[in-house]
Design a protein around this motif. Structure first.
Motif, short mmCIF file in Angstrom:
data_model
loop_
_atom_site.label_atom_id
_atom_site.label_comp_id
_atom_site.label_asym_id
_atom_site.label_seq_id
_atom_site.Cartn_x
_atom_site.Cartn_y
_atom_site.Cartn_z
N GLU A 4 0.97 -1.28 0.04
CA GLU A 4 0.19 0.12 0.01
C GLU A 4 0.72 1.28 0.06
N ASP A 5 0.22 2.37 0.03
CA ASP A 5 0.87 3.76 -0.12
C ASP A 5 1.26 4.03 1.20
N TYR A 6 0.70 3.44 2.19
CA TYR A 6 0.95 3.95 3.66
C TYR A 6 1.29 2.64 4.42
N SER A 7 1.91 2.96 5.73
CA SER A 7 2.27 1.79 6.36
C SER A 7 2.07 2.29 7.89
N LYS A 8 2.05 1.17 8.60
CA LYS A 8 1.50 1.33 10.02
C LYS A 8 2.96 1.79 10.64
N VAL A 9 3.03 2.77 11.51
CA VAL A 9 4.13 3.15 12.18
C VAL A 9 4.65 2.40 13.49
#
Lengths: 359, 359
Positions: free
Chosen positions: A167-172
């Motif tokens: 995805e274009d974002y990830s969990k921190v």
């Protein structure tokens, strides 16, 4: 433009690393520090106003700078420029603004961003912000833009993310404050660290829920106030002296487990030092970054030269890699490598008799 | 004090080697360039007024600087401050002043001296001047003070004298303009050369006779005028445009055979460059010559630092052997070794659009 989207520009800093250009009376964000024709806060406004209706753009700053902000951003409704009665780091101002905006629109999404950062890749930035708004509209997520790092910089905070999908974002996973050089190098090599640019996107619902959970006392304090009415100022003036001085990173983001990061290659710099200004400024054939007319250089290169009075002449001979800043009140000449010492110079000046007036 | 003794202070220079401190509007002689509390012309007046009645002290300068001279030397009768309508080197002004002074006192002796030189050994100076007046009162001699040289300086003119007796003064053999280094060294070794400081003592009788003999045309021009009356100014304005531009050294002293020199060890400097100012100024523990308050230096030594606005702060880090001069209109930073280039910088600035206003 989506009327549920809001922006809060944080403009409360003093910018003492840019003395003598930046002073307590006129800090960095109100200067055209790169010599582009617009001040830093104006550039920030120009960028975000392409995505967010002007009436949804807010500025939170020190009470001392409300007038300056109004002057520089006449497009913004005056009631959107909010003065804090004291410097309380970034948790308090974010809670304050979330409460104000929730009060006018309980479905609001907010992007919070510093007034004084450089973003060269405007299109990429706007696309990432739109993505962030889409995420926060549909999820109880706190989102941050993480800058793709280009070097093991020890002056920035880092965000470690969990690479689990495409995805274009990830969990921190973690927020890390300024590391030493070896650690910074290992961060870069690992490929799962990004720079923390202090740009956050959340819905008022999500951020207020997080405040309630992680900073309940501060939440209670602000819940005592009414917003966007005559009583607001008095209440804020009353609670501010006792409000905790804590950053949004320490107070919320490091604790919350719903923080996500969007990796972004934005041509970003916090312009935190004269060296970073030098790196980002236009340079002439001698690699001098000169934003003033009437400057003659001889046998000089690699310098940042700022002469505030455009009618003043300057002749500079035999300087390499220096910072030369001249204002009405002060002259600074120091090696670019010593730009981290400027805060110390200012402290030393304060110790001179009546030195306060130079700062 | 002997009422036949007069002084002419020559104050017509522009001092472009001291830009930006010295400008056409306010040249070097009107500055406290050493930071002692008195300007150069005031120091010159203070020195000579111990020997010569105030009403016998004259200033010859450009018309542009008459007002400045009056302001800085309120002790001198206003009619003694004389403005030349054009710069014509030192023959014309000396003839002019000799004619004016002869007109009020045909028995006058005159000491002529530059407004902007440094003399540290005041007592020795006053003794030598008294000796010179004694000589010129009793002899048809043109007398000069010759400075005992301390180094083979190539920036000064030299006076060769004839050592023929044990007297306190000697006949001059030759005047030599600025020599190259080898010649200057041989001058020093020979022991019969002195520096020409441009300090001359003569009676009006002797100098007017010399003008008549060696510059007869100029003498005729000035003889057309009446002095110390209403008609003087108009006549001077009329003759000046056609008067020869020649120095007193070239026009008279190199030709006359009645020139004598008094060797003098005066702690003298013409303060012709920032380097000579540095050499003569008070220096702090870091060997910086700083005449301004509110200057902080780090890792910096051997610098001349002049911040004209005493309320302005300066921070200087990492400069060695530089000249740093800051005024309202211009900033100069250059190596001390390049102080001879300052005139060139000023020419370059003049070539910048509207650059004239910085000069």
């Amino acid at each position: 433009m989506n009327k549920n989207n809001y922006c809060v520009i944080m403009a409360g800093g003093i910018g003492s690393r840019f003395w003598p250009m930046s002073t307590q009376k006129l800090p960095k964000q109100f200067h055209d520090i790169l010599g582009t024709g617009r001040t830093m806060i104006q550039q920030t406004f120009d960028r975000i106003s392409q995505l967010i209706p002007t009436e949804n753009i807010y500025v939170i700053t020190n009470q001392e700078y409300v007038g300056l902000s109004q002057q520089q951003l006449p497009e913004i409704p005056v009631e959107n420029i909010v003065g804090e009665p004291a410097m309380k780091n970034t948790s308090a101002c974010n809670l304050y603004m979330a409460k104000k905006i929730e009060n006018v629109n309980p479905n609001a999404n907010i992007i919070v961003m510093p007034a004084d950062h450089l973003i060269l890749k405007e299109k990429a930035f706007l696309e990432k912000v739109e993505l962030a708004f889409e995420i926060t509209s549909n999820n109880d997520y706190l989102v941050t833009l993480g800058i793709t790092p280009s070097r093991p910089d020890t002056g920035y905070g880092y965000i470690q993310f969990i690479q689990e999908n495409n995805e274009d974002y990830s969990k921190v996973k973690t927020f890390t404050e300024k590391p030493d050089l070896d650690i910074a190098k290992s961060f870069i090599e690992s490929g799962d660290f990004l720079w923390n640019a202090g740009i956050f996107i959340w819905s008022t619902k999500s951020i207020l829920a997080a405040f309630k959970k992680y900073l309940p006392e501060m939440t209670n304090q602000f819940n005592n106030c009414e917003f966007n009415c005559a009583a607001e100022k008095e209440c804020i003036d009353q609670i501010y002296p006792t409000v905790s001085k804590i950053s949004i990173d320490n107070g919320i983001l490091e604790k919350a487990n719903n923080v996500y990061v969007i990796p972004a290659n934005l041509g970003w710099s916090d312009l935190g030092t004269w060296s970073s200004v030098y790196a980002n400024a236009n340079k002439n054939d001698d690699n001098n970054a000169i934003s003033s007319k009437n400057v003659l250089t001889y046998n000089s290169n690699g310098n940042v030269i700022r002469i505030k009075n455009q009618n003043k002449a300057a002749v500079i001979d035999g300087l390499k890699n220096y910072i030369i800043v001249d204002t009405e009140k002060a002259l600074l000449i120091c090696p670019r490598d010593n730009d981290q010492l400027i805060k110390d110079y200012v402290l030393d000046l304060k110790n001179l008799k009546k030195g306060e007036r130079f700062i």
